[in-house]
Design a protein around this motif. Structure first.
Motif, PDB file in Angstrom:
ATOM      1  N   PHE A   1       0.829  -1.200   0.000  1.00 46.06           N
ATOM      2  CA  PHE A   1       0.000   0.000   0.000  1.00 46.06           C
ATOM      3  C   PHE A   1       0.867   1.255   0.000  1.00 46.06           C
ATOM      4  O   PHE A   1       0.636   2.187  -0.762  1.00 46.06           O
ATOM      5  CB  PHE A   1      -0.939  -0.014   1.214  1.00 46.06           C
ATOM      6  CG  PHE A   1      -1.850   1.174   1.292  1.00 46.06           C
ATOM      7  CD1 PHE A   1      -2.791   1.410   0.307  1.00 46.06           C
ATOM      8  CD2 PHE A   1      -1.761   2.065   2.349  1.00 46.06           C
ATOM      9  CE1 PHE A   1      -3.637   2.499   0.377  1.00 46.06           C
ATOM     10  CE2 PHE A   1      -2.603   3.157   2.422  1.00 46.06           C
ATOM     11  CZ  PHE A   1      -3.543   3.373   1.431  1.00 46.06           C
ATOM     12  N   LEU A   2       1.891   1.267   0.845  1.00 42.29           N
ATOM     13  CA  LEU A   2       2.795   2.413   0.900  1.00 42.29           C
ATOM     14  C   LEU A   2       3.518   2.590  -0.428  1.00 42.29           C
ATOM     15  O   LEU A   2       3.628   3.705  -0.942  1.00 42.29           O
ATOM     16  CB  LEU A   2       3.792   2.252   2.050  1.00 42.29           C
ATOM     17  CG  LEU A   2       4.740   3.430   2.271  1.00 42.29           C
ATOM     18  CD1 LEU A   2       3.975   4.717   2.513  1.00 42.29           C
ATOM     19  CD2 LEU A   2       5.673   3.136   3.435  1.00 42.29           C
ATOM     20  N   LYS A   3       3.991   1.493  -1.009  1.00 45.36           N
ATOM     21  CA  LYS A   3       4.661   1.569  -2.310  1.00 45.36           C
ATOM     22  C   LYS A   3       3.712   2.113  -3.378  1.00 45.36           C
ATOM     23  O   LYS A   3       4.106   2.882  -4.243  1.00 45.36           O
ATOM     24  CB  LYS A   3       5.169   0.184  -2.724  1.00 45.36           C
ATOM     25  CG  LYS A   3       6.315  -0.309  -1.886  1.00 45.36           C
ATOM     26  CD  LYS A   3       6.707  -1.716  -2.303  1.00 45.36           C
ATOM     27  CE  LYS A   3       7.715  -2.307  -1.343  1.00 45.36           C
ATOM     28  NZ  LYS A   3       7.983  -3.711  -1.630  1.00 45.36           N
ATOM     29  N   TYR A   4       2.445   1.691  -3.305  1.00 44.52           N
ATOM     30  CA  TYR A   4       1.437   2.173  -4.254  1.00 44.52           C
ATOM     31  C   TYR A   4       1.251   3.683  -4.122  1.00 44.52           C
ATOM     32  O   TYR A   4       1.212   4.406  -5.113  1.00 44.52           O
ATOM     33  CB  TYR A   4       0.119   1.436  -4.015  1.00 44.52           C
ATOM     34  CG  TYR A   4      -1.032   1.945  -4.839  1.00 44.52           C
ATOM     35  CD1 TYR A   4      -1.173   1.556  -6.159  1.00 44.52           C
ATOM     36  CD2 TYR A   4      -1.963   2.825  -4.303  1.00 44.52           C
ATOM     37  CE1 TYR A   4      -2.229   2.028  -6.929  1.00 44.52           C
ATOM     38  CE2 TYR A   4      -3.009   3.307  -5.057  1.00 44.52           C
ATOM     39  CZ  TYR A   4      -3.141   2.895  -6.369  1.00 44.52           C
ATOM     40  OH  TYR A   4      -4.164   3.364  -7.133  1.00 44.52           O
ATOM     41  N   LEU A   5       1.137   4.157  -2.873  1.00 39.81           N
ATOM     42  CA  LEU A   5       0.953   5.595  -2.658  1.00 39.81           C
ATOM     43  C   LEU A   5       2.138   6.394  -3.179  1.00 39.81           C
ATOM     44  O   LEU A   5       1.968   7.430  -3.820  1.00 39.81           O
ATOM     45  CB  LEU A   5       0.744   5.879  -1.165  1.00 39.81           C
ATOM     46  CG  LEU A   5      -0.541   5.346  -0.545  1.00 39.81           C
ATOM     47  CD1 LEU A   5      -0.544   5.606   0.959  1.00 39.81           C
ATOM     48  CD2 LEU A   5      -1.763   5.939  -1.199  1.00 39.81           C
ATOM     49  N   VAL A   6       3.345   5.907  -2.908  1.00 45.39           N
ATOM     50  CA  VAL A   6       4.554   6.589  -3.376  1.00 45.39           C
ATOM     51  C   VAL A   6       4.612   6.576  -4.898  1.00 45.39           C
ATOM     52  O   VAL A   6       4.880   7.591  -5.538  1.00 45.39           O
ATOM     53  CB  VAL A   6       5.820   5.943  -2.759  1.00 45.39           C
ATOM     54  CG1 VAL A   6       7.081   6.484  -3.411  1.00 45.39           C
ATOM     55  CG2 VAL A   6       5.842   6.170  -1.256  1.00 45.39           C
ATOM     56  N   ALA A   7       4.323   5.426  -5.510  1.00 48.53           N
ATOM     57  CA  ALA A   7       4.381   5.296  -6.969  1.00 48.53           C
ATOM     58  C   ALA A   7       3.377   6.211  -7.664  1.00 48.53           C
ATOM     59  O   ALA A   7       3.631   6.705  -8.759  1.00 48.53           O
ATOM     60  CB  ALA A   7       4.137   3.851  -7.386  1.00 48.53           C
ATOM     61  N   HIS A   8       2.234   6.442  -7.021  1.00 50.18           N
ATOM     62  CA  HIS A   8       1.199   7.292  -7.617  1.00 50.18           C
ATOM     63  C   HIS A   8       1.226   8.715  -7.063  1.00 50.18           C
ATOM     64  O   HIS A   8       0.298   9.492  -7.294  1.00 50.18           O
ATOM     65  CB  HIS A   8      -0.179   6.653  -7.410  1.00 50.18           C
ATOM     66  CG  HIS A   8      -0.384   5.451  -8.262  1.00 50.18           C
ATOM     67  ND1 HIS A   8       0.073   4.203  -7.892  1.00 50.18           N
ATOM     68  CD2 HIS A   8      -0.960   5.291  -9.473  1.00 50.18           C
ATOM     69  CE1 HIS A   8      -0.219   3.335  -8.830  1.00 50.18           C
ATOM     70  NE2 HIS A   8      -0.843   3.966  -9.806  1.00 50.18           N
ATOM     71  N   GLU A   9       2.297   9.028  -6.303  1.00 44.46           N
ATOM     72  CA  GLU A   9       2.502  10.361  -5.750  1.00 44.46           C
ATOM     73  C   GLU A   9       1.278  10.888  -5.014  1.00 44.46           C
ATOM     74  O   GLU A   9       0.853  12.033  -5.170  1.00 44.46           O
ATOM     75  CB  GLU A   9       2.935  11.333  -6.854  1.00 44.46           C
ATOM     76  CG  GLU A   9       4.228  10.927  -7.519  1.00 44.46           C
ATOM     77  CD  GLU A   9       4.634  11.820  -8.674  1.00 44.46           C
ATOM     78  OE1 GLU A   9       3.920  12.811  -8.952  1.00 44.46           O
ATOM     79  OE2 GLU A   9       5.665  11.532  -9.287  1.00 44.46           O
ATOM     80  N   VAL A  10       0.694  10.013  -4.195  1.00 45.55           N
ATOM     81  CA  VAL A  10      -0.479  10.386  -3.417  1.00 45.55           C
ATOM     82  C   VAL A  10      -0.038  11.159  -2.184  1.00 45.55           C
ATOM     83  O   VAL A  10       0.846  10.719  -1.438  1.00 45.55           O
ATOM     84  CB  VAL A  10      -1.282   9.126  -2.995  1.00 45.55           C
ATOM     85  CG1 VAL A  10      -2.426   9.484  -2.071  1.00 45.55           C
ATOM     86  CG2 VAL A  10      -1.779   8.381  -4.223  1.00 45.55           C
ATOM     87  N   GLN A  11      -0.612  12.321  -1.992  1.00 46.59           N
ATOM     88  CA  GLN A  11      -0.316  13.150  -0.828  1.00 46.59           C
ATOM     89  C   GLN A  11      -1.315  12.808   0.275  1.00 46.59           C
ATOM     90  O   GLN A  11      -2.526  12.881   0.070  1.00 46.59           O
ATOM     91  CB  GLN A  11      -0.453  14.642  -1.184  1.00 46.59           C
ATOM     92  CG  GLN A  11       0.493  15.108  -2.259  1.00 46.59           C
ATOM     93  CD  GLN A  11       1.910  15.234  -1.731  1.00 46.59           C
ATOM     94  OE1 GLN A  11       2.115  15.608  -0.578  1.00 46.59           O
ATOM     95  NE2 GLN A  11       2.884  14.923  -2.557  1.00 46.59           N
ATOM     96  N   LEU A  12      -0.803  12.432   1.429  1.00 40.13           N
ATOM     97  CA  LEU A  12      -1.669  12.148   2.567  1.00 40.13           C
ATOM     98  C   LEU A  12      -1.734  13.370   3.466  1.00 40.13           C
ATOM     99  O   LEU A  12      -0.703  13.973   3.797  1.00 40.13           O
ATOM    100  CB  LEU A  12      -1.150  10.951   3.367  1.00 40.13           C
ATOM    101  CG  LEU A  12      -1.162   9.607   2.661  1.00 40.13           C
ATOM    102  CD1 LEU A  12      -0.571   8.536   3.558  1.00 40.13           C
ATOM    103  CD2 LEU A  12      -2.582   9.230   2.265  1.00 40.13           C
TER     104      LEU A  12
END
Length: 154
Positions: free
Chosen positions: A141-152
């Protein structure tokens, strides 16, 4: 005709990507299949020989089914497939189909049928907390967020 020594494959209800594998194998054996139906000893069934348009349809179908086949292979490549890999694989499938529909317009009606079903499935996934829990339990999940440049924003 020099072809690999392989058998034709049948579609299997227990393997949802077996249609892709079957169509792919038919393409590999196209020359042999055409020669078989053209043989004088096969006159009684020669009416079942695939036309060039039939072969084109099968090639198009193979292109369409390659995306879900790749997603399935991604999920089954690990010893213990994890649910957390399902959603990223599903999203990749959707993006590949959208690109295919855009760049190969003559197959977009078939791709759009798949996309309609995928949207329904996505809606069902969104209504289930199990997917969110599975995603949070994994580093994927973390890798997915980083790969898609999702800002939390916490």
């Amino acid at each position: 005709v020099r072809l690999p020594v392989v058998e034709l494959l049948l579609d299997e209800v227990t393997r949802w990507d077996s249609t892709f594998v079957m169509v792919n194998r038919m393409g590999t054996l196209r020359q042999a299949i055409d020669l078989f139906f053209s043989s004088p000893t096969q006159r009684s069934i020669s009416k079942f020989k695939l036309s060039p348009m039939d072969w084109q349809f099968l090639q198009d179908l193979e292109v369409i089914l390659e995306a879900p086949h790749a997603a399935q292979q991604c999920m089954s490549g690990e010893r213990t497939p994890m649910l957390s890999g399902a959603y990223p694989a599903f999203e990749t499938l959707i993006e590949r189909w959208k690109s295919l529909a855009k760049h190969v317009p003559h197959i977009s009606p078939l791709v759009n049928i798949g996309l309609t079903w995928a949207d329904k499935y996505d809606d069902r996934m969104g209504a289930t907390n199990a997917y969110a829990v599975a995603m949070c339990e994994s580093g994927i999940f973390l890798k997915y967020l980083v790969a898609h440049e999702v800002q939390l924003h916490l």
